[in-house]
Design a protein around this motif. Structure first.
Motif, PDB file in Angstrom:
ATOM      1  N   CYS A   1       0.856  -1.186   0.000  1.00 27.11           N
ATOM      2  CA  CYS A   1       0.000   0.000   0.000  1.00 27.11           C
ATOM      3  C   CYS A   1       0.898   1.243   0.000  1.00 27.11           C
TER       4      CYS A   1
ATOM      5  N   CYS B   1       1.088   3.389   2.132  1.00 30.99           N
ATOM      6  CA  CYS B   1       1.579   3.623   3.489  1.00 30.99           C
ATOM      7  C   CYS B   1       2.762   2.744   3.831  1.00 30.99           C
TER       8      CYS B   1
ATOM      9  N   TYR C   1      -6.614  -2.288   4.235  1.00 30.19           N
ATOM     10  CA  TYR C   1      -7.315  -1.051   3.907  1.00 30.19           C
ATOM     11  C   TYR C   1      -8.545  -0.852   4.799  1.00 30.19           C
TER      12      TYR C   1
ATOM     13  N   CYS D   1      -4.982   0.709   7.754  1.00 35.42           N
ATOM     14  CA  CYS D   1      -4.293   1.733   6.951  1.00 35.42           C
ATOM     15  C   CYS D   1      -4.735   3.138   7.386  1.00 35.42           C
ATOM     16  N   HIS D   2      -3.754   3.996   7.692  1.00 29.53           N
ATOM     17  CA  HIS D   2      -4.108   5.338   8.166  1.00 29.53           C
ATOM     18  C   HIS D   2      -4.691   6.190   7.050  1.00 29.53           C
ATOM     19  N   ILE D   3      -4.413   5.811   5.804  1.00 31.31           N
ATOM     20  CA  ILE D   3      -4.947   6.572   4.671  1.00 31.31           C
ATOM     21  C   ILE D   3      -6.466   6.390   4.564  1.00 31.31           C
TER      22      ILE D   3
END
Length: 233
Positions: free
Chosen positions: A199, A201, A210, A214-216
């Motif tokens: 990813c 990240c 995800y 995942c921080h996104i």
């Protein structure tokens, strides 16, 4: 017996001399209870061909009780219909293992029918109890195989840890997410469609990454299945 299931009856005259022997083998997965009912049914069929008053004795109390029941098995219903047409037949119970000659002879005939080449073979449906047992054993084996899977189906196992017979009817997108076979770097990289399996990240780009870490995509996160199990526990 361990080798199979047999059914039989014998007929004696007023002098207690045996004049008729009948025996048949059933499918090994048929039950003893079914064999008892088949023996009674066939004995009634024979008695119905005569005008002689006949008493059929069986050591199976369960069979006699189910014949007297209005909500009963298919074979017992056949017996009920036969009895309605036969005025010369009565059923009775006899205690087992008291060395009653007729009862012992019928038992021996039933046992010998299992291995006899000449014995008639009767086909009747396998009992529901056997089917349920087979299904339970199949599900248990399936569960073991599912739990032992080390490579394929790992992500799916996280969502569906227990096997079952029902269909989930999931849409295509959800199937892709659960199986990981969708537009995710970890999957696309295997086929050279994506330069790597990570990813943006830096973590491996799997569906659960995800959706859970995942921080996104933090605003879209939901609880990971393992974490939900721990919380419930």
């Amino acid at each position: 017996m361990e080798q199979g299931v047999g059914s039989a009856y014998c007929v004696s005259d007023e002098r207690q001399e045996f004049i008729i022997d009948w025996q048949a083998k059933l499918h090994p997965k048929n039950s003893v209870f079914q064999a008892e009912l088949v023996g009674i049914r066939e004995a009634i069929k024979y008695a119905s061909t005569t005008t002689i008053d006949t008493k059929i004795r069986s050591d199976s109390q369960a069979s006699l009780k189910v014949i007297a029941n209005t909500k009963t098995s298919p074979i017992a219903r056949q017996i009920q219909n036969l009895l309605l047409k036969c005025n010369n037949v009565r059923l009775g119970w006899i205690k087992a293992h008291i060395r009653h000659v007729g009862n012992e002879r019928a038992d021996d005939l039933a046992k010998s029918a299992i291995t006899s080449i000449e014995a008639t073979t009767i086909k009747i449906p396998i009992p529901r109890s056997c089917l349920k047992r087979n299904l339970k054993e199949a599900l248990s084996e399936w569960q073991t195989q599912w739990d032992d899977e080390t490579r394929n189906g790992q992500t799916t196992h996280q969502v569906i840890p227990k096997v079952e017979g029902k269909s989930h009817n999931w849409p295509r997108q959800l199937i892709q997410f659960v199986t990981g076979h969708g537009p995710f770097p970890a999957y696309l990289h295997r086929f050279g469609i994506h330069p790597d399996s990570y990813c943006a990240c830096g973590e491996e780009g799997t569906p659960f990454h995800y959706a859970t870490s995942c921080h996104i995509t933090a605003s879209y996160h939901f609880t990971c299945p393992q974490d939900r199990t721990k919380q419930n526990g």
